[in-house]
Design a protein around this motif. Sequence first.
Motif, short mmCIF file in Angstrom:
data_model
loop_
_atom_site.label_atom_id
_atom_site.label_comp_id
_atom_site.label_asym_id
_atom_site.label_seq_id
_atom_site.Cartn_x
_atom_site.Cartn_y
_atom_site.Cartn_z
N HIS A 1 0.80 -1.24 0.00
CA HIS A 1 0.00 0.00 0.00
C HIS A 1 0.83 1.27 0.00
O HIS A 1 0.28 2.37 0.08
CB HIS A 1 -1.04 0.03 1.14
CG HIS A 1 -1.93 -1.18 1.12
ND1 HIS A 1 -2.84 -1.41 0.12
CD2 HIS A 1 -2.01 -2.24 1.97
CE1 HIS A 1 -3.45 -2.56 0.34
NE2 HIS A 1 -2.97 -3.09 1.46
N SER A 2 2.16 1.16 -0.07
CA SER A 2 2.97 2.36 -0.26
C SER A 2 2.84 2.78 -1.73
O SER A 2 2.42 1.98 -2.58
CB SER A 2 4.44 2.10 0.12
OG SER A 2 5.01 1.10 -0.71
N THR A 3 3.15 4.04 -2.02
CA THR A 3 2.95 4.55 -3.38
C THR A 3 4.12 5.38 -3.87
O THR A 3 4.86 5.96 -3.07
CB THR A 3 1.69 5.44 -3.48
OG1 THR A 3 1.84 6.56 -2.61
CG2 THR A 3 0.42 4.68 -3.12
N ASP A 4 4.26 5.41 -5.18
CA ASP A 4 5.13 6.37 -5.87
C ASP A 4 4.22 7.15 -6.80
O ASP A 4 3.23 6.62 -7.33
CB ASP A 4 6.21 5.66 -6.70
CG ASP A 4 7.44 5.29 -5.89
OD1 ASP A 4 7.88 6.13 -5.08
OD2 ASP A 4 7.97 4.17 -6.07
N THR A 5 4.56 8.42 -7.00
CA THR A 5 3.78 9.27 -7.90
C THR A 5 4.69 9.79 -9.00
O THR A 5 5.81 10.22 -8.73
CB THR A 5 3.17 10.45 -7.11
OG1 THR A 5 2.37 9.93 -6.06
CG2 THR A 5 2.32 11.32 -8.01
N ILE A 6 4.18 9.72 -10.25
CA ILE A 6 4.90 10.31 -11.39
C ILE A 6 4.04 11.46 -11.88
O ILE A 6 2.88 11.26 -12.24
CB ILE A 6 5.14 9.28 -12.51
CG1 ILE A 6 5.84 8.01 -11.98
CG2 ILE A 6 5.96 9.91 -13.65
CD1 ILE A 6 5.89 6.86 -12.98
N LYS A 7 4.60 12.66 -11.87
CA LYS A 7 3.85 13.85 -12.26
C LYS A 7 3.35 13.75 -13.70
O LYS A 7 4.06 13.27 -14.58
CB LYS A 7 4.72 15.11 -12.14
CG LYS A 7 5.12 15.47 -10.73
CD LYS A 7 5.77 16.86 -10.64
CE LYS A 7 6.81 17.12 -11.71
NZ LYS A 7 8.19 17.17 -11.25
N GLY A 8 2.15 14.26 -13.91
CA GLY A 8 1.58 14.29 -15.25
C GLY A 8 2.48 15.02 -16.24
O GLY A 8 2.60 14.61 -17.40
#
Length: 170
Positions: free
Chosen positions: A74-81
């Motif tokens: 349930h950990s996350t990484d985000t890649i900007k649009g």
Amino acid sequence: DLVRPATDAEKTTPKVPAKEPVADPSHLTTDEQAKVQKNVEDANKDENGKSTLPEGTTVTVGSDGTATVTYPDHSTDTIKGSDLVRPATDAEKTTPKVPAKEPVADPSHLTTDEQAKVQKNVEDANKDENGKSTLPEGTTVTVGSDGTATVTYPDHSTDTIKGSDLVRPA
């Protein structure tokens, strides 16, 4: 008290694919979101097509193109649009219609008159029933001596129509 196991997000750095051209980078369509999701998933596969992300990882894409990579823990990484999408060029948004082949004396060496005729054919093929161009305003069509047409849009992007698709021996 001083250590803990690293999260999947801390252990993983997802690869970022090439930017996807979209109509409006701040409001992606459902199809564009799906394409960006596939791009991120594909960028994170090995040469055998197997995901390099932990098994059970999911990728979701928001309307602004931002991708959230959610790992099994349930950990996350985000890649900007802004790293995943860009505005499409006029050429990417436009597919010029191809007219019937123009008969010419020598398809590899068109005369100036033949080039002008092919240019008019391409321009006419890209008009609506009222005679208005369906290409973006400011688009130009130029024809080379081999009959190849270059469609140049206002943003300076281009489409090319091969001479072999536009001319034939008379």
